[in-house]
Design a protein around this motif. Sequence first.
Motif, PDB file in Angstrom:
ATOM      1  N   VAL A  80      34.030  61.222  19.044  1.00 24.39           N
ATOM      2  CA  VAL A  80      34.518  62.271  19.946  1.00 24.39           C
ATOM      3  C   VAL A  80      35.675  61.747  20.795  1.00 24.39           C
ATOM      4  N   VAL A  81      35.479  60.571  21.400  1.00 26.93           N
ATOM      5  CA  VAL A  81      36.490  60.040  22.324  1.00 26.93           C
ATOM      6  C   VAL A  81      37.805  59.711  21.596  1.00 26.93           C
ATOM      7  N   ILE A  82      37.706  58.944  20.510  1.00 23.90           N
ATOM      8  CA  ILE A  82      38.931  58.547  19.801  1.00 23.90           C
ATOM      9  C   ILE A  82      39.615  59.771  19.208  1.00 23.90           C
ATOM     10  N   SER A  83      38.802  60.678  18.682  1.00 21.51           N
ATOM     11  CA  SER A  83      39.377  61.873  18.083  1.00 21.51           C
ATOM     12  C   SER A  83      40.117  62.701  19.128  1.00 21.51           C
ATOM     13  N   PHE A  84      39.542  62.773  20.315  1.00 21.52           N
ATOM     14  CA  PHE A  84      40.199  63.528  21.390  1.00 21.52           C
ATOM     15  C   PHE A  84      41.563  62.909  21.711  1.00 21.52           C
ATOM     16  N   VAL A  85      41.586  61.595  21.860  1.00 22.20           N
ATOM     17  CA  VAL A  85      42.842  60.901  22.186  1.00 22.20           C
ATOM     18  C   VAL A  85      43.876  61.116  21.077  1.00 22.20           C
ATOM     19  N   ALA A  86      43.449  60.940  19.832  1.00 22.31           N
ATOM     20  CA  ALA A  86      44.365  61.101  18.700  1.00 22.31           C
ATOM     21  C   ALA A  86      44.894  62.535  18.634  1.00 22.31           C
ATOM     22  N   ALA A  87      44.008  63.490  18.771  1.00 25.65           N
ATOM     23  CA  ALA A  87      44.403  64.895  18.695  1.00 25.65           C
ATOM     24  C   ALA A  87      45.285  65.275  19.879  1.00 25.65           C
ATOM     25  N   PHE A  88      45.016  64.642  21.025  1.00 25.54           N
ATOM     26  CA  PHE A  88      45.815  64.919  22.217  1.00 25.54           C
ATOM     27  C   PHE A  88      47.273  64.534  21.975  1.00 25.54           C
ATOM     28  N   PHE A  89      47.495  63.320  21.457  1.00 20.47           N
ATOM     29  CA  PHE A  89      48.868  62.869  21.211  1.00 20.47           C
ATOM     30  C   PHE A  89      49.527  63.696  20.115  1.00 20.47           C
ATOM     31  N   LEU A  90      48.744  64.017  19.108  1.00 23.53           N
ATOM     32  CA  LEU A  90      49.297  64.825  18.013  1.00 23.53           C
ATOM     33  C   LEU A  90      49.716  66.212  18.491  1.00 23.53           C
ATOM     34  N   SER A  91      48.915  66.771  19.374  1.00 26.14           N
ATOM     35  CA  SER A  91      49.188  68.131  19.837  1.00 26.14           C
ATOM     36  C   SER A  91      50.436  68.183  20.711  1.00 26.14           C
ATOM     37  N   ARG A  92      50.858  67.028  21.222  1.00 25.82           N
ATOM     38  CA  ARG A  92      52.043  66.976  22.075  1.00 25.82           C
ATOM     39  C   ARG A  92      53.324  66.848  21.238  1.00 25.82           C
ATOM     40  N   ILE A  93      53.143  66.399  20.000  1.00 28.12           N
ATOM     41  CA  ILE A  93      54.310  66.252  19.129  1.00 28.12           C
ATOM     42  C   ILE A  93      54.658  67.635  18.578  1.00 28.12           C
ATOM     43  N   GLY A  94      55.928  67.946  18.619  1.00 35.56           N
ATOM     44  CA  GLY A  94      56.366  69.273  18.221  1.00 35.56           C
ATOM     45  C   GLY A  94      56.244  69.584  16.746  1.00 35.56           C
ATOM     46  N   PHE A  95      56.386  68.566  15.909  1.00 38.76           N
ATOM     47  CA  PHE A  95      56.378  68.827  14.469  1.00 38.76           C
ATOM     48  C   PHE A  95      54.954  68.829  13.944  1.00 38.76           C
ATOM     49  N   PHE A  96      54.497  70.003  13.520  1.00 39.47           N
ATOM     50  CA  PHE A  96      53.107  70.099  13.074  1.00 39.47           C
ATOM     51  C   PHE A  96      52.854  69.268  11.813  1.00 39.47           C
ATOM     52  N   TYR A  97      53.904  69.114  10.968  1.00 40.73           N
ATOM     53  CA  TYR A  97      53.663  68.415   9.698  1.00 40.73           C
ATOM     54  C   TYR A  97      53.375  66.933   9.868  1.00 40.73           C
ATOM     55  N   ILE A  98      53.602  66.411  11.051  1.00 40.36           N
ATOM     56  CA  ILE A  98      53.230  65.018  11.315  1.00 40.36           C
ATOM     57  C   ILE A  98      51.705  64.856  11.172  1.00 40.36           C
ATOM     58  N   ALA A  99      51.003  65.963  11.372  1.00 37.49           N
ATOM     59  CA  ALA A  99      49.542  65.930  11.271  1.00 37.49           C
ATOM     60  C   ALA A  99      49.077  65.576   9.858  1.00 37.49           C
ATOM     61  N   PHE A 100      49.880  65.969   8.863  1.00 37.87           N
ATOM     62  CA  PHE A 100      49.491  65.662   7.481  1.00 37.87           C
ATOM     63  C   PHE A 100      49.417  64.158   7.247  1.00 37.87           C
ATOM     64  N   LEU A 101      50.248  63.415   7.971  1.00 38.34           N
ATOM     65  CA  LEU A 101      50.238  61.960   7.848  1.00 38.34           C
ATOM     66  C   LEU A 101      49.299  61.319   8.859  1.00 38.34           C
ATOM     67  N   ALA A 102      49.386  61.820  10.081  1.00 42.47           N
ATOM     68  CA  ALA A 102      48.660  61.170  11.172  1.00 42.47           C
ATOM     69  C   ALA A 102      47.160  61.472  11.146  1.00 42.47           C
ATOM     70  N   ALA A 103      46.769  62.668  10.719  1.00 45.12           N
ATOM     71  CA  ALA A 103      45.345  63.027  10.759  1.00 45.12           C
ATOM     72  C   ALA A 103      44.484  62.150   9.839  1.00 45.12           C
ATOM     73  N   PRO A 104      44.892  61.952   8.564  1.00 44.53           N
ATOM     74  CA  PRO A 104      44.070  61.057   7.737  1.00 44.53           C
ATOM     75  C   PRO A 104      44.038  59.638   8.293  1.00 44.53           C
ATOM     76  N   ALA A 105      45.166  59.200   8.872  1.00 48.97           N
ATOM     77  CA  ALA A 105      45.208  57.861   9.467  1.00 48.97           C
ATOM     78  C   ALA A 105      44.243  57.773  10.641  1.00 48.97           C
ATOM     79  N   ALA A 106      44.228  58.828  11.462  1.00 49.61           N
ATOM     80  CA  ALA A 106      43.306  58.855  12.602  1.00 49.61           C
ATOM     81  C   ALA A 106      41.859  58.858  12.116  1.00 49.61           C
ATOM     82  N   GLY A 107      41.592  59.654  11.091  1.00 48.33           N
ATOM     83  CA  GLY A 107      40.234  59.713  10.528  1.00 48.33           C
ATOM     84  C   GLY A 107      39.785  58.354  10.014  1.00 48.33           C
ATOM     85  N   ALA A 108      40.704  57.674   9.316  1.00 49.37           N
ATOM     86  CA  ALA A 108      40.391  56.354   8.775  1.00 49.37           C
ATOM     87  C   ALA A 108      40.137  55.358   9.903  1.00 49.37           C
ATOM     88  N   ALA A 109      40.978  55.461  10.962  1.00 53.43           N
ATOM     89  CA  ALA A 109      40.832  54.547  12.097  1.00 53.43           C
ATOM     90  C   ALA A 109      39.491  54.782  12.806  1.00 53.43           C
TER      91      ALA A 109
END
Length: 167
Positions: free
Chosen positions: A79-108
């Motif tokens: 919950v905690v790490i996911s919140f932090v990761a999603a928080f930073f992702l949600s601040r980035i304007g380009f939604f497609y960054i999520a396609f790269l960053a989300a699996p990386a966050a999940g793996a981390a």
Amino acid sequence: MAAPDLQTNVATEDEVVYCTVHPNVEATLRCNRCGRPMCTRCAVLTPVGYRCKQCVRQQQDTFFNAQFYDYLIAAGASVVISFVAAFFLSRIGFFYIAFLAAPAAGAAIGGVVRTLTGKRRGRYTAMIVGAGVALGALPLLMFNPLTIIIYLFLATGTAAAQFGLRL
Ligand SMILES: [Zn+2]
Ligand SMILES: [Zn+2]
């Protein structure tokens, strides 16, 4: 029906061994762990030979050796790490960054949970980590729906997949 059965039983007791679970079925196999006679329906073929269901179950219980607190740690960390990761992702304007960053966050997240729980295996770890990752990102859905929806699918899946879904 009971009488002939009983007769056969008594007459052939020395030659025929019956299944421990099914007293009317001839046992053709023996569990190589506890040695009990068993029928083909009760036998489970494992990599080390035929075993009874009870022994297989016991083996699984030692295989899944996670403690209760492991699940708490897994849930909390996800919950905690996911919140932090999603928080930073949600601040980035380009939604497609999520396609790269989300699996990386999940793996981390999966890696962190694995480290914290000392590589112990839990029957429910995959489900708990998946739910934790989703729960952590959920509050950010209102700020950046597109990114977070992509994140929810990819990060949750990647994190949960690391723990397999053994049943
Ligand atoms: Zn057995
Ligand atoms: Zn049987």
